[in-house]
Design a protein around this motif. Sequence first.
Motif, PDB file in Angstrom:
ATOM      1  N   ILE A  29       0.810  -1.215   0.000  1.00  0.00           N
ATOM      2  CA  ILE A  29       0.000   0.000   0.000  1.00  0.00           C
ATOM      3  C   ILE A  29       0.846   1.269   0.000  1.00  0.00           C
ATOM      4  CG2 ILE A  29      -1.728   1.306   1.313  1.00  0.00           C
ATOM      5  CD1 ILE A  29      -2.813  -1.376   2.314  1.00  0.00           C
ATOM      6  N   LEU A  30       1.948   1.269   0.761  1.00  0.00           N
ATOM      7  CA  LEU A  30       2.751   2.480   0.896  1.00  0.00           C
ATOM      8  C   LEU A  30       3.750   2.633  -0.245  1.00  0.00           C
ATOM      9  CD1 LEU A  30       3.564   2.531   4.726  1.00  0.00           C
ATOM     10  CD2 LEU A  30       1.888   3.904   3.503  1.00  0.00           C
ATOM     11  N   ILE A  31       3.950   3.862  -0.685  1.00  0.00           N
ATOM     12  CA  ILE A  31       4.932   4.140  -1.735  1.00  0.00           C
ATOM     13  C   ILE A  31       6.311   4.349  -1.110  1.00  0.00           C
ATOM     14  CG2 ILE A  31       5.615   5.765  -3.544  1.00  0.00           C
ATOM     15  CD1 ILE A  31       2.646   6.375  -3.957  1.00  0.00           C
ATOM     16  N   ASP A  32       6.377   5.236  -0.118  1.00  0.00           N
ATOM     17  CA  ASP A  32       7.644   5.539   0.546  1.00  0.00           C
ATOM     18  C   ASP A  32       7.671   4.770   1.860  1.00  0.00           C
ATOM     19  OD1 ASP A  32      10.022   6.593   1.305  1.00  0.00           O
ATOM     20  OD2 ASP A  32       9.215   8.531   1.925  1.00  0.00           O
ATOM     21  N   PHE A  33       8.352   3.640   1.866  1.00  0.00           N
ATOM     22  CA  PHE A  33       8.263   2.729   3.004  1.00  0.00           C
ATOM     23  C   PHE A  33       9.636   2.148   3.318  1.00  0.00           C
ATOM     24  CE2 PHE A  33       7.063  -1.793   4.255  1.00  0.00           C
ATOM     25  CZ  PHE A  33       6.887  -1.474   5.589  1.00  0.00           C
ATOM     26  N   ILE A  38      11.944   0.300  10.171  1.00  0.00           N
ATOM     27  CA  ILE A  38      10.887  -0.144  11.078  1.00  0.00           C
ATOM     28  C   ILE A  38      11.314  -1.391  11.845  1.00  0.00           C
ATOM     29  CG2 ILE A  38       8.560  -1.145  11.156  1.00  0.00           C
ATOM     30  CD1 ILE A  38       7.798   0.733   8.907  1.00  0.00           C
ATOM     31  N   ILE A  39      11.915  -2.336  11.144  1.00  0.00           N
ATOM     32  CA  ILE A  39      12.369  -3.574  11.789  1.00  0.00           C
ATOM     33  C   ILE A  39      13.390  -3.263  12.886  1.00  0.00           C
ATOM     34  CG2 ILE A  39      13.668  -5.710  11.427  1.00  0.00           C
ATOM     35  CD1 ILE A  39      12.393  -5.865   8.647  1.00  0.00           C
ATOM     36  N   LYS A  40      14.338  -2.386  12.586  1.00  0.00           N
ATOM     37  CA  LYS A  40      15.370  -2.036  13.570  1.00  0.00           C
ATOM     38  C   LYS A  40      14.766  -1.353  14.790  1.00  0.00           C
ATOM     39  CE  LYS A  40      19.285  -1.644  10.374  1.00  0.00           C
ATOM     40  NZ  LYS A  40      20.285  -0.738   9.758  1.00  0.00           N
ATOM     41  N   LYS A  41      13.812  -0.452  14.571  1.00  0.00           N
ATOM     42  CA  LYS A  41      13.183   0.248  15.692  1.00  0.00           C
ATOM     43  C   LYS A  41      12.411  -0.716  16.581  1.00  0.00           C
ATOM     44  CE  LYS A  41      12.714   4.952  13.867  1.00  0.00           C
ATOM     45  NZ  LYS A  41      11.763   6.045  13.528  1.00  0.00           N
ATOM     46  N   LEU A  89       2.465   0.515  10.651  1.00  0.00           N
ATOM     47  CA  LEU A  89       3.497   0.496  11.685  1.00  0.00           C
ATOM     48  C   LEU A  89       4.373   1.739  11.585  1.00  0.00           C
ATOM     49  CD1 LEU A  89       4.672  -3.232  11.607  1.00  0.00           C
ATOM     50  CD2 LEU A  89       3.430  -2.081  13.433  1.00  0.00           C
ATOM     51  N   SER A  90       4.619   2.186  10.373  1.00  0.00           N
ATOM     52  CA  SER A  90       5.472   3.359  10.191  1.00  0.00           C
ATOM     53  C   SER A  90       4.878   4.598  10.842  1.00  0.00           C
ATOM     54  CB  SER A  90       5.700   3.627   8.701  1.00  0.00           C
ATOM     55  OG  SER A  90       4.460   3.746   8.023  1.00  0.00           O
ATOM     56  N   SER A  91       3.538   4.690  10.867  1.00  0.00           N
ATOM     57  CA  SER A  91       2.908   5.853  11.497  1.00  0.00           C
ATOM     58  C   SER A  91       3.086   5.831  13.005  1.00  0.00           C
ATOM     59  CB  SER A  91       1.412   5.903  11.149  1.00  0.00           C
ATOM     60  OG  SER A  91       0.724   4.796  11.705  1.00  0.00           O
ATOM     61  N   ILE A  92       3.136   4.637  13.592  1.00  0.00           N
ATOM     62  CA  ILE A  92       3.356   4.540  15.034  1.00  0.00           C
ATOM     63  C   ILE A  92       4.761   5.016  15.379  1.00  0.00           C
ATOM     64  CG2 ILE A  92       3.492   2.964  17.009  1.00  0.00           C
ATOM     65  CD1 ILE A  92       1.544   1.152  15.674  1.00  0.00           C
ATOM     66  N   LEU A  93       5.719   4.606  14.575  1.00  0.00           N
ATOM     67  CA  LEU A  93       7.111   4.898  14.889  1.00  0.00           C
ATOM     68  C   LEU A  93       7.542   6.298  14.466  1.00  0.00           C
ATOM     69  CD1 LEU A  93       8.553   1.433  13.842  1.00  0.00           C
ATOM     70  CD2 LEU A  93       7.963   2.222  16.134  1.00  0.00           C
ATOM     71  N   SER A  94       6.757   6.963  13.629  1.00  0.00           N
ATOM     72  CA  SER A  94       7.118   8.323  13.205  1.00  0.00           C
ATOM     73  C   SER A  94       6.276   9.380  13.912  1.00  0.00           C
ATOM     74  CB  SER A  94       6.977   8.461  11.689  1.00  0.00           C
ATOM     75  OG  SER A  94       5.644   8.167  11.288  1.00  0.00           O
TER      76      SER A  94
END
Length: 233
Positions: A29-33, A38-41, A89-94
Amino acid sequence: FNTLFVDFDKWLKNSQDILQGMLLLNRYILIDFNEQQIIKKLELLTKDIWLELNHNLTALEKTRIINHFLFDINKIKVSPQFTLTNIFLSSILSSQTTNPITIGMLYTYIAQKNNLPIFGVPIADHFILAYLDTPLLQTSNTKKDSILFYIDPTKKGLFLDKIKMEQFFLKEIENSKTSEELISFRPFQNVVFFKYWLTFTIKLFRHKGNMIKAQQLTQLLKHLESHLSPNTF
């Protein structure tokens, strides 16, 4: 989409790991991902929690450690709204903002990575978790009697008394049109999270007018449902 479908099918048949499933869908779904970021965080967050855990702690104390790292240190906030900006998940970490389903998935993933038997529980439209009185590797035949207490990840991991919670939701059945089938109090396998996640994401794409994405994700949802048995733990 064909690649996604094949990968999703392999995931259903083999892994069903929460993080792998979320990364798979995010990738589509995401273009810039930035997947590796994310895995490292998440690896760092999981390790930080692991370093604070020990066998002398009670179940409540172990859960408080997860709450502390997620909601006090990382300042994660949960919105009741399900939007395209807080489902990943990216929204949680950003942005530190997420929704009830995604935080439940993240909370469960981190707990299980630290060998804590925390699972989702299907109670109508409420997204809560349960801490089981069963070792993580022995949860295949889990019943609701194995639940020690409930956790509300939408309220900073609030602990919920088992008996009071069940009485509350049973009253909700009596006072509404809620189907009793939707309130089993029985923990479910992690794959069921994705049934909820896909259902809401499909609605979002339909609302945005992106019918192609909605139709493709509906195919994934139907494929997932075909793998769920009536007694799916």
